[in-house]
Design a protein around this motif. Structure first.
Motif, mmCIF file in Angstrom:
data_model
loop_
_atom_site.group_PDB
_atom_site.id
_atom_site.type_symbol
_atom_site.label_atom_id
_atom_site.label_comp_id
_atom_site.label_asym_id
_atom_site.label_seq_id
_atom_site.Cartn_x
_atom_site.Cartn_y
_atom_site.Cartn_z
ATOM 1 N N VAL A 163 4.810 16.331 -1.158
ATOM 2 C CA VAL A 163 5.740 17.083 -2.011
ATOM 3 C C VAL A 163 7.164 17.051 -1.469
ATOM 4 C CG1 VAL A 163 6.304 19.374 -2.904
ATOM 5 C CG2 VAL A 163 3.924 18.591 -2.884
ATOM 6 N N GLY A 164 7.323 17.243 -0.169
ATOM 7 C CA GLY A 164 8.692 17.381 0.339
ATOM 8 C C GLY A 164 9.060 16.468 1.473
ATOM 9 N N GLY A 165 8.234 15.489 1.779
ATOM 10 C CA GLY A 165 8.455 14.682 2.971
ATOM 11 C C GLY A 165 9.102 13.341 2.733
ATOM 12 N N ASP A 166 9.792 13.135 1.604
ATOM 13 C CA ASP A 166 10.429 11.847 1.316
ATOM 14 C C ASP A 166 9.403 10.723 1.418
ATOM 15 O OD1 ASP A 166 12.440 10.077 0.659
ATOM 16 O OD2 ASP A 166 13.096 9.792 2.740
ATOM 17 N N PHE A 167 8.250 10.960 0.814
ATOM 18 C CA PHE A 167 7.161 9.988 0.870
ATOM 19 C C PHE A 167 7.516 8.760 0.047
ATOM 20 C CE2 PHE A 167 3.293 8.218 -1.030
ATOM 21 C CZ PHE A 167 2.546 7.936 0.103
ATOM 22 N N ALA A 168 7.305 7.558 0.619
ATOM 23 C CA ALA A 168 7.606 6.308 -0.079
ATOM 24 C C ALA A 168 6.501 5.305 0.198
ATOM 25 C CB ALA A 168 8.946 5.753 0.380
ATOM 26 N N LEU A 169 5.855 4.827 -0.862
ATOM 27 C CA LEU A 169 4.782 3.847 -0.693
ATOM 28 C C LEU A 169 5.288 2.552 -0.084
ATOM 29 C CD1 LEU A 169 2.713 4.252 -4.006
ATOM 30 C CD2 LEU A 169 1.972 4.810 -1.685
ATOM 31 N N GLY A 170 6.582 2.262 -0.272
ATOM 32 C CA GLY A 170 7.148 1.034 0.269
ATOM 33 C C GLY A 170 7.049 0.948 1.777
ATOM 34 N N ARG A 171 6.989 2.103 2.448
ATOM 35 C CA ARG A 171 6.920 2.097 3.907
ATOM 36 C C ARG A 171 5.566 1.597 4.412
ATOM 37 N NH1 ARG A 171 9.626 7.432 3.448
ATOM 38 N NH2 ARG A 171 11.834 7.107 3.887
ATOM 39 N N LEU A 172 4.558 1.594 3.541
ATOM 40 C CA LEU A 172 3.242 1.108 3.964
ATOM 41 C C LEU A 172 3.275 -0.385 4.269
ATOM 42 C CD1 LEU A 172 0.891 2.942 1.425
ATOM 43 C CD2 LEU A 172 1.722 3.735 3.633
ATOM 44 N N GLY A 173 4.263 -1.091 3.736
ATOM 45 C CA GLY A 173 4.368 -2.524 3.976
ATOM 46 C C GLY A 173 5.399 -2.893 5.008
ATOM 47 N N ASP A 174 5.844 -1.919 5.806
ATOM 48 C CA ASP A 174 6.799 -2.229 6.871
ATOM 49 C C ASP A 174 6.253 -3.365 7.742
ATOM 50 O OD1 ASP A 174 8.492 -0.320 6.003
ATOM 51 O OD2 ASP A 174 8.145 1.103 7.639
ATOM 52 N N PRO A 175 7.114 -4.279 8.174
ATOM 53 C CA PRO A 175 6.635 -5.394 9.009
ATOM 54 C C PRO A 175 5.851 -4.882 10.210
ATOM 55 C CG PRO A 175 8.921 -5.725 8.394
ATOM 56 C CD PRO A 175 8.559 -4.330 7.948
ATOM 57 N N GLY A 176 4.786 -5.561 10.493
ATOM 58 C CA GLY A 176 3.959 -5.109 11.613
ATOM 59 C C GLY A 176 3.224 -6.254 12.256
ATOM 60 N N GLY A 177 2.383 -5.915 13.163
ATOM 61 C CA GLY A 177 1.630 -6.912 13.910
ATOM 62 C C GLY A 177 0.543 -7.545 13.075
ATOM 63 N N SER A 178 -0.012 -8.609 13.568
ATOM 64 C CA SER A 178 -1.123 -9.276 12.913
ATOM 65 C C SER A 178 -1.990 -9.900 13.988
ATOM 66 C CB SER A 178 -0.625 -10.357 11.952
ATOM 67 O OG SER A 178 0.124 -11.321 12.665
ATOM 68 N N GLY A 179 -3.183 -10.335 13.602
ATOM 69 C CA GLY A 179 -4.057 -10.968 14.566
ATOM 70 C C GLY A 179 -4.456 -10.016 15.666
ATOM 71 N N ARG A 180 -4.086 -10.344 16.907
ATOM 72 C CA ARG A 180 -4.477 -9.537 18.054
ATOM 73 C C ARG A 180 -3.961 -8.118 17.932
ATOM 74 N NH1 ARG A 180 -6.310 -10.361 23.301
ATOM 75 N NH2 ARG A 180 -5.698 -8.736 24.761
ATOM 76 N N GLY A 181 -2.776 -7.916 17.327
ATOM 77 C CA GLY A 181 -2.238 -6.565 17.178
ATOM 78 C C GLY A 181 -3.139 -5.680 16.337
ATOM 79 N N VAL A 182 -3.656 -6.205 15.240
ATOM 80 C CA VAL A 182 -4.551 -5.445 14.378
ATOM 81 C C VAL A 182 -5.865 -5.174 15.096
ATOM 82 C CG1 VAL A 182 -5.877 -5.519 12.229
ATOM 83 C CG2 VAL A 182 -3.496 -6.294 12.250
ATOM 84 N N LEU A 183 -6.387 -6.163 15.822
ATOM 85 C CA LEU A 183 -7.633 -5.964 16.554
ATOM 86 C C LEU A 183 -7.468 -4.919 17.656
ATOM 87 C CD1 LEU A 183 -8.878 -9.654 16.862
ATOM 88 C CD2 LEU A 183 -9.781 -7.868 15.360
ATOM 89 N N THR A 184 -6.325 -4.967 18.341
ATOM 90 C CA THR A 184 -6.062 -3.961 19.375
ATOM 91 C C THR A 184 -5.997 -2.573 18.767
ATOM 92 O OG1 THR A 184 -4.835 -5.572 20.699
ATOM 93 C CG2 THR A 184 -4.465 -3.250 21.199
#
Length: 412
Positions: A163-184
């Motif tokens: 309700v009040g936290g400036d929630f944005a679905l777009g932030r779910l796709g922020d660049p992040g790790g892959s491969g070993r990062g996800v497994l870790t």
């Protein structure tokens, strides 16, 4: 007297499972998991950890229904794979979860009185041990109250964040790790699911275990996975990957970002209560595994006693509490999550290996053998992809225990 009384039904077992998982997952693990995987990798890592946990839960439930006694995979490993496999599982569980107990206790101290975290943590260990020593019925009752409060606090955070936290679905796709990062990240997040094992370790105190355990384990796990997914989406959608990865208290930051810093104390109180619930069930679970190992003389036989009135393994629980307090007062458990995840993943790898020996269940449509195989491979994959220090410490402790066990066996 060395037998425990059967007092727990399905609701009690589910609540103990919830109390074992909620505090560790929501208030501790999201930040380091995001740091490992990035924003885009957090949700896939959470789902991966949940899938492997489901495989483990299926194997645990089948084995616990077949062997309804205290000890969990320590018992299953001995019965299905031999004494060494059982010992490694029990040793890893006791050592890893003792570190988890210390970490949870220090978290309580940090929230309640940061300047005196260690004495407060020691007092928390004494308090939950006193509750456990009164009997498993008291443990279940206390856990119900704690879980109810925690669920209310988490619901408050979810509503405030959306309700009040400036929630944005777009932030779910922020660049992040892959491969070993996800497994870790998945390996770290697995720490948050491991509480359902408490239902299996309490197998000797469950009524009608062939019916109760297979129902309670997936119910507890499914409920927690749904809660984790909702809160992961909200915290990531409000804070973004960078802020979440660096947060010491993500849910506090969510209500602060919503412009309601006055609610921070409510969230901190909820965190304290949640972690107390985890500590309560952790001490109970480690005590039961210690009891099982002492019965077979893999730990000192004096720890195998059961209290004649309260019907709890009082000596085992007092010994566990003493070791946890020693670690709390003297040790550094900042890496306890990774270390505990490593040893517990090996514990569940042995669970799945034991389940593979059961064969097919008549009348079951689910490919239980496939799930056990996936769980075995998944546990080992996550374990070796944890931070290097955690892998070395975890496998080093397991190796020392295995060598000690073999030397004792040979000397006999």
């Amino acid at each position: 007297m060395d037998q425990l009384a059967r007092r727990l039904g399905v609701p009690d077992a589910v609540v103990i499972g919830l109390g074992s998982m909620l505090g560790a997952g929501v208030f501790v693990v999201f930040a380091p998991a995001t740091a490992a995987a990035g924003g885009a990798g957090l949700l896939p890592a959470l789902v991966l950890a949940g899938v492997i946990a489901f495989c483990n839960a299926t194997s645990s439930a089948r084995l616990a229904a077949r062997y309804p006694e205290s000890g969990g995979t320590y018992v299953y490993g001995r019965e299905r794979l031999g004494p060494l496999a059982g010992f490694v599982a029990g040793w890893g569980f006791v050592v890893g979860k003792t570190a988890s107990c210390a970490a949870m206790a220090l978290t309580i101290g940090a929230y309640l009185w940061p300047g005196q975290a260690r004495p407060v943590a020691a007092a928390a260990v004494l308090a939950v041990t006193a509750v456990n020593l009164r009997g498993i019925g008291r443990t279940a009752t206390a856990t119900k109250a704690l879980v109810a409060v925690v669920l209310a606090v988490l619901a408050l955070v979810a509503v405030v964040g959306i309700v009040g936290g400036d929630f944005a679905l777009g932030r779910l796709g922020d660049p992040g790790g892959s491969g070993r990062g996800v497994l870790t990240a998945a390996g770290l997040l697995f720490f948050a699911f491991a509480g359902y094992a408490r239902i299996a370790t309490l197998g000797e105190e469950v009524r009608d275990p062939q019916r109760t355990i297979p129902r309670a384990v997936p119910l507890a796990l499914g409920t927690v996975l749904a809660i984790y997914l909702v809160l992961a989406v909200i915290t990531l959608g409000v804070l973004g990957a960078d802020r979440l990865a660096g947060s010491a208290a993500p849910l506090v930051d969510v209500v602060t970002a919503a412009g309601l810093p006055g609610l921070a104390w409510v969230v901190r109180a909820g965190a304290t209560i949640a972690v107390t619930g985890v500590l309560l069930s952790l001490v109970a679970g480690v005590g039961r595994t210690t009891l099982a190992m002492a019965r077979r003389r893999d730990l000192p036989g004096a720890l195998a006693a059961v209290h004649p009135v309260h019907q709890v393994p009082h000596r085992a629980e007092l010994a566990v509490a003493a070791v946890v307090i020693l670690v709390v007062l003297l040790g550094d458990v900042r890496d306890a999550i990774g270390f505990s995840s490593c040893t517990v993943l090996v514990y569940y790898a042995i669970t799945n290996a034991a389940a593979l020996t059961l064969g097919l269940d008549p009348g079951r449509r689910l490919p239980v053998q496939v799930l056990a195989g996936l769980g075995l491979v998944g546990c080992l994959l996550l374990a070796v992809n944890l931070p290097l220090a955690s892998v070395l410490a975890g496998f080093g402790v397991l190796a020392v225990g295995a060598v000690w066990h073999l030397v004792r066996q040979r000397s006999r």
